[in-house]
Write an enzyme that holds these catalytic residues in place. Structure first.
Site, PDB file in Angstrom:
ATOM      1  N   LYS A   6       0.643  -1.515  -0.069  1.00  0.00           N
ATOM      2  CA  LYS A   6      -0.011   0.083   0.066  1.00  0.00           C
ATOM      3  C   LYS A   6       0.989   1.205  -0.285  1.00  0.00           C
ATOM      4  O   LYS A   6       0.406   2.318  -0.847  1.00  0.00           O
ATOM      5  CB  LYS A   6      -1.306   0.425   0.899  1.00  0.00           C
ATOM      6  CG  LYS A   6      -1.932  -1.324   0.913  1.00  0.00           C
ATOM      7  CD  LYS A   6      -3.188  -0.939   0.026  1.00  0.00           C
ATOM      8  CE  LYS A   6      -4.080  -1.845  -0.212  1.00  0.00           C
ATOM      9  NZ  LYS A   6      -5.378  -1.606   0.433  1.00  0.00           N
ATOM     10  N   LYS A   7       1.788   0.912   0.666  1.00  0.00           N
ATOM     11  CA  LYS A   7       3.034   2.145   0.778  1.00  0.00           C
ATOM     12  C   LYS A   7       4.225   2.310  -0.976  1.00  0.00           C
ATOM     13  O   LYS A   7       4.182   3.551  -1.145  1.00  0.00           O
ATOM     14  CB  LYS A   7       4.292   1.936   1.137  1.00  0.00           C
ATOM     15  CG  LYS A   7       3.291   2.264   2.800  1.00  0.00           C
ATOM     16  CD  LYS A   7       4.069   1.969   3.721  1.00  0.00           C
ATOM     17  CE  LYS A   7       4.068   2.769   5.339  1.00  0.00           C
ATOM     18  NZ  LYS A   7       3.371   1.755   6.142  1.00  0.00           N
ATOM     19  N   LEU A   8       3.605   1.748  -1.643  1.00  0.00           N
ATOM     20  CA  LEU A   8       3.748   2.093  -3.259  1.00  0.00           C
ATOM     21  C   LEU A   8       2.847   3.463  -3.484  1.00  0.00           C
ATOM     22  O   LEU A   8       3.021   3.860  -4.498  1.00  0.00           O
ATOM     23  CB  LEU A   8       3.037   1.009  -4.419  1.00  0.00           C
ATOM     24  CG  LEU A   8       4.332  -0.190  -3.997  1.00  0.00           C
ATOM     25  CD1 LEU A   8       4.155  -1.459  -4.234  1.00  0.00           C
ATOM     26  CD2 LEU A   8       5.750  -0.081  -4.467  1.00  0.00           C
ATOM     27  N   ASP A  68       8.652  -2.497   5.594  1.00  0.00           N
ATOM     28  CA  ASP A  68       6.912  -3.067   5.955  1.00  0.00           C
ATOM     29  C   ASP A  68       7.220  -3.902   5.199  1.00  0.00           C
ATOM     30  O   ASP A  68       6.768  -5.358   4.918  1.00  0.00           O
ATOM     31  CB  ASP A  68       6.343  -1.855   5.823  1.00  0.00           C
ATOM     32  CG  ASP A  68       5.431  -1.715   6.663  1.00  0.00           C
ATOM     33  OD1 ASP A  68       6.085  -1.449   7.569  1.00  0.00           O
ATOM     34  OD2 ASP A  68       5.278  -0.748   6.971  1.00  0.00           O
TER      35      ASP A  68
END
Length: 594
Positions: free
Chosen positions: A142-144, A188
């Site tokens: 999701k941090k992409l 993460d």
């Protein structure tokens, strides 16, 4: 979890949250309703006793039920309290319910209700490891998100004292980007893999422990960092506690594990294969099917928002089961709740927290819809003659350091619009991503304004064609000016001619009166307010030099004291609830503090 129930689950504040039967809540399913306060307190007590039983391995199945059923009831009862770790706790409770965690070193073993020192099936460890792995890995995926990778999701964390060692060789901007955003993404995304392998696990344990300890100091996220610290040993070999205790005690024979009938051993498989071609029981096949179903769901749910479009806003889905932790940061400057009597045309403006304990509903169309109907019911209960109402909301917020803009169409009557969990929200305004390139310029302008004095500030606003922002400038603000960056606006004053402002132009804004900023260009406009806070200027005093140091030194003691107070408040509420049920003694209900 015994601490979490008192704090984040809300037992210590149960009277504030559940005491008023007319308060607005936001259940996932509208048929869910809270119990009367005294029974809610007893429900918390049952859940707390269940958590204690799970911890001790006492009456394990019953304890799991006592914890899991009330937990999911409370979870589904209030979407506004959802977050990723609350969802994680609920999943773990279900896994414990079907596990054999009480087969080793438990009260049940001492009582003869389960094996005293038996093997626990490997799938118990495997599914827990998988769930924790998913927590990290999907959070990394999701941090992409472009905002995270560009460094816009988390603001000013570098100012925290925990990052002081990095300030010896990095600037605050570099810390925010490289340590917070880039390293957070890398950790993460990869730490779950590193935890699985023996050679990389020691280093992963060190980095992961440091990460969670820092989170416990930086963020107010309850017991989540400590729960994550407690799950780290799951990735080690399953016999590490026995090895550790064997090296510390003389009674090694007492620690030798015994075989259990729920485990499959290689000798047992060979024996069974002589009788049965498969050697695997039907119940074990069913367990395997359930595990595979859970694995598939955990891979699907974080990306299922194309189905549940009614819960999407500028971000996808309700914040809770997507593992998009810290990816989105919100700053809200204004929430206007306007109630209109359609029979008379009278308008009334309500406190955004009227009949509720949170403003989180203002970012979610589904909860706004629920809140509007709750407001209508409460108003009509207090004023039976008012039957024909309209409820409008105007929410101004910024996502990941963008311009402040309205999130929903203020012209929509929330009592008339339709909402479905499977259709997009019709009154949601689009995020003005065309102004994304301005974010770097916004940072430069902020630095420029802040450099003038410690009392100057700036606010960046964007709006849509045909709409306007109505604003009141308090007398504490002076030297207020409005500068247009893009588009064209007309500033409407109460007692003077209107003023048209084009890009690059500025105008002074008078104080102690309302004004309206109309966007008249065919495309959205963006502009900024620059002002001096006269109150800060007049009351500016030098902070005591040891104040920050004292706060750091006593933070743990203050946290311990707060938790002790929560413990006392919780069991005082439980005592009052018992008196109410048994002797009809009224319960004292505290007033919510703003």
């Amino acid at each position: 979890m015994m601490v979490d129930i008192l704090e984040e689950r809300g037992l210590s504040q149960a009277d504030v949250k559940w005491g008023d039967p007319h308060n607005c809540h936001f259940p996932l399913f509208d048929f869910l309703r809270p119990l009367p306060l005294e029974w809610m307190c007893l429900l918390y007590l049952v859940m707390w006793l269940g958590a204690a039983g799970i911890m001790l391995g006492a009456y394990f199945r019953m304890s799991c039920l006592c914890f899991t059923l009330p937990y999911w009831y409370l979870f589904l009862l209030d979407k506004s309290a959802w977050n990723n770790h609350s969802y994680l706790y609920g999943l773990l409770s279900v896994m414990f319910l079907f596990s054999c965690a009480n087969y080793c070193w438990s009260i049940d073993g001492l009582l003869g209700k389960s094996p005293k020192n038996g093997h626990v099936p490997l799938w118990n460890y495997a599914i827990l490891r998988f769930q924790v792995f998913i927590l990290y890995f999907i959070a990394g995926l999701k941090k992409l998100d472009q905002d995270w990778l560009s460094g816009y999701s988390m603001n000013n964390l570098a100012s925290h004292w925990l990052f002081d060692p990095f300030k010896l060789f990095l600037s605050q901007e570099q810390i925010d980007y490289w340590i917070v955003h880039f390293f957070g993404f890398f950790l993460d995304l990869t730490v779950g893999f590193f935890m699985y392998f023996d050679k990389t696990r020691p280093a992963a344990l060190i980095f992961l422990a440091s990460f969670h300890i820092m989170n416990s100091r930086i963020f107010s996220i309850g017991m989540f960092p400590y729960v994550c610290l407690a799950t780290m040993p799951l990735f080690c070999h399953t016999n590490w506690p026995r090895k550790l205790l064997t090296s510390l005690t003389r009674f090694k024979t007492l620690l030798e594990p015994t075989n259990t009938n729920v485990c499959i051993y290689s000798q047992k498989i060979e024996a069974e294969q002589n009788k049965d071609e498969s050697g695997i029981k039907g119940s074990q096949k069913f367990t395997c099917a359930l595990l595979l179903t859970h694995v598939a769901l955990q891979g699907f749910l974080p990306y299922s928002h194309f189905l549940t479009q009614g819960y999407n806003n500028w971000t996808n889905g309700l914040y809770g089961y997507s593992w998009d932790m810290m990816v989105h940061s919100w700053e809200t400057i204004l929430i206007v709740v306007r109630v209109v009597n359609k029979d008379t045309g009278e308008e009334h403006f309500l406190d955004p927290q009227a009949w509720t304990h949170t403003e989180r509903y203002s970012k979610h169309g589904d909860m706004m819809h629920q809140y509007a109907h709750c407001l209508r019911d409460n108003i009509q209960r207090d004023h039976p003659t008012i039957r024909n109402l309209a409820v409008h909301m105007d929410v101004w917020c910024s996502l990941n350091r963008r311009f402040q803009q309205r999130m929903f169409d203020p012209r929509a009557d929330l009592l008339s619009v339709s909402w479905s969990p499977f259709r997009p929200i019709s009154w949601l305004m689009p995020l003005l991503t065309e102004f994304n390139p301005w974010r770097q310029r916004i940072t430069q302008l902020e630095e420029q304004v802040y450099s003038w004095s410690n009392h100057t500030d700036v606010l960046f606003v964007a709006d849509f064609p045909g709409l306007h922002l109505e604003n009141y400038i308090h007398e504490d603000l002076t030297n207020v000016s409005l500068t247009v960056l893009e588009g064209e606006v007309v500033v409407e004053y109460e007692n003077r001619p209107n003023k048209t402002v084009s890009p690059g132009e500025s105008t002074l804004i008078p104080t102690k009166m309302f004004h309206k900023v109309h966007t008249v260009s065919p495309s959205p406009s963006c502009y900024m307010y620059v002002y001096t806070n006269q109150t800060l200027l007049n009351s500016d005093t030098q902070a005591e030099p040891d104040k920050a140091g004292t706060q750091k030194s006593f933070a743990f003691l203050q946290e311990t004291r707060r938790r002790w107070i929560n413990f006392l408040q919780s069991f005082n509420l439980i005592g009052n609830a018992l008196l109410k049920i048994m002797y009809s003694v009224p319960m004292n209900i505290r007033v919510r503090q703003y």
